[in-house]
Enzyme design. Structure first.
Site, PDB file in Angstrom:
ATOM      1  N   GLY A 157      10.726   1.228  40.317  1.00 14.93           N
ATOM      2  CA  GLY A 157      12.049   0.612  40.275  1.00 14.93           C
ATOM      3  C   GLY A 157      12.129  -0.490  39.241  1.00 14.93           C
ATOM      4  O   GLY A 157      11.211  -0.680  38.446  1.00 14.93           O
ATOM      5  N   ASN A 158      13.251  -1.199  39.254  1.00 11.01           N
ATOM      6  CA  ASN A 158      13.411  -2.347  38.360  1.00 11.01           C
ATOM      7  C   ASN A 158      14.156  -3.438  39.123  1.00 11.01           C
ATOM      8  O   ASN A 158      14.632  -3.222  40.234  1.00 11.01           O
ATOM      9  CB  ASN A 158      14.153  -1.946  37.083  1.00 11.01           C
ATOM     10  CG  ASN A 158      15.542  -1.425  37.354  1.00 11.01           C
ATOM     11  OD1 ASN A 158      16.423  -2.167  37.760  1.00 11.01           O
ATOM     12  ND2 ASN A 158      15.745  -0.127  37.144  1.00 11.01           N
TER      13      ASN A 158
END
Ligand code: C5P
Length: 235
Positions: free
Chosen positions: A29-30
């Site tokens: 993810g980010n």
């Protein structure tokens, strides 16, 4: 329904960060919070638009009065944009889309074997959803028709850092040329601004203009307000 500069218009906004699964419980993810996209959705709603929010992972709740379609992965987002974009007047890609995803997704939780002190993942490129939406829209253009097919206006974001060779704006201009979207909201992220925060500083570039349309700094709500006004002016 409220009367405003976007009354009768349909606006599609992606927000948040995609999560690319590795197995049933893990992902890449980010740290996108979704705040700027949510602020845009709220501003578009205040301007009278009918708003659809394509929500990747967000730390904030979507605004009231907005239709929400969950799009956790880049593939989900691509499918939703492909389906929804032709029925909307405006598309704003505010989501942080993962450039790569794991090549395969394990069906069961990945187990750590004895003595395994390193793990190599193979990632494959995700499609550029923004560039693809522009290409599809432009392919529908007919010289005989003055009006652009829908979405009539497509906007993207660019989080850039400058260096010795090029400024943030030069990188922004290059990205605009590459993606061919109508508007590009350029963020200078060298000082850690943007991600997760409540304020933002953005330069608005347009494909049909050599000089910036506007520069705006302030809360993400203020910035969103200016972005939506710029969009409404150009529809
Ligand atoms: O190339 P870059 O990731 O900096 O471009 C950012 C813009 O492109 C954002 O508007 C983002 O939503 C969009 N994007 C996309 N699909 C990708 C990567 C980025 O639509 N795979």
């Amino acid at each position: 329904t409220r009367m405003g500069p976007l009354t009768g218009r349909k606006v599609l906004i992606s927000a948040g960060g995609t999560r690319e699964p590795l197995d049933p419980v893990r992902f890449l993810g980010n740290s996108s919070s979704g705040k700027q996209g949510v602020a845009l959705a709220a501003a578009a709603r205040r301007a009278g638009a009918e708003v659809t929010l394509l929500a990747a992972h967000m730390d904030v709740a979507p605004p009231a009065g907005v239709k929400v379609i969950p799009t956790p992965t880049a593939a989900d987002l691509q499918a939703a944009v492909t389906k929804q974009a032709p029925s909307h007047d405006v598309l704003i890609m505010a989501a942080a889309v993962a450039d790569y995803r794991p090549e395969s997704v394990a069906e069961a939780k990945m187990k750590k074997g004895p003595g395994e002190n390193s793990l190599t993942l193979t990632l494959v490129e995700n499609p550029d959803i923004l560039a693809e939406a522009v290409a599809k829209r432009n392919a529908k253009r007919r010289p005989s028709q003055r009006k652009k097919p829908r979405p009539r206006l497509i906007a993207g974001f660019a989080a850039e850092t400058g260096d010795k060779e090029h400024s943030v704006l030069e990188y922004g201009q290059a990205k605009l040329e590459k993606k061919q979207c109508d508007l590009l909201f350029v963020n200078d992220v060298s000082g850690g601004a943007g991600f997760g925060r409540d304020d933002n500083a953005v330069t608005i570039l347009a494909l049909d203009q050599d000089t910036p349309v506007a520069e705006v700094a302030g809360s993400k709500d203020d910035v969103a307000e200016t972005m939506i006004r710029t969009i409404a002016d150009r529809l």
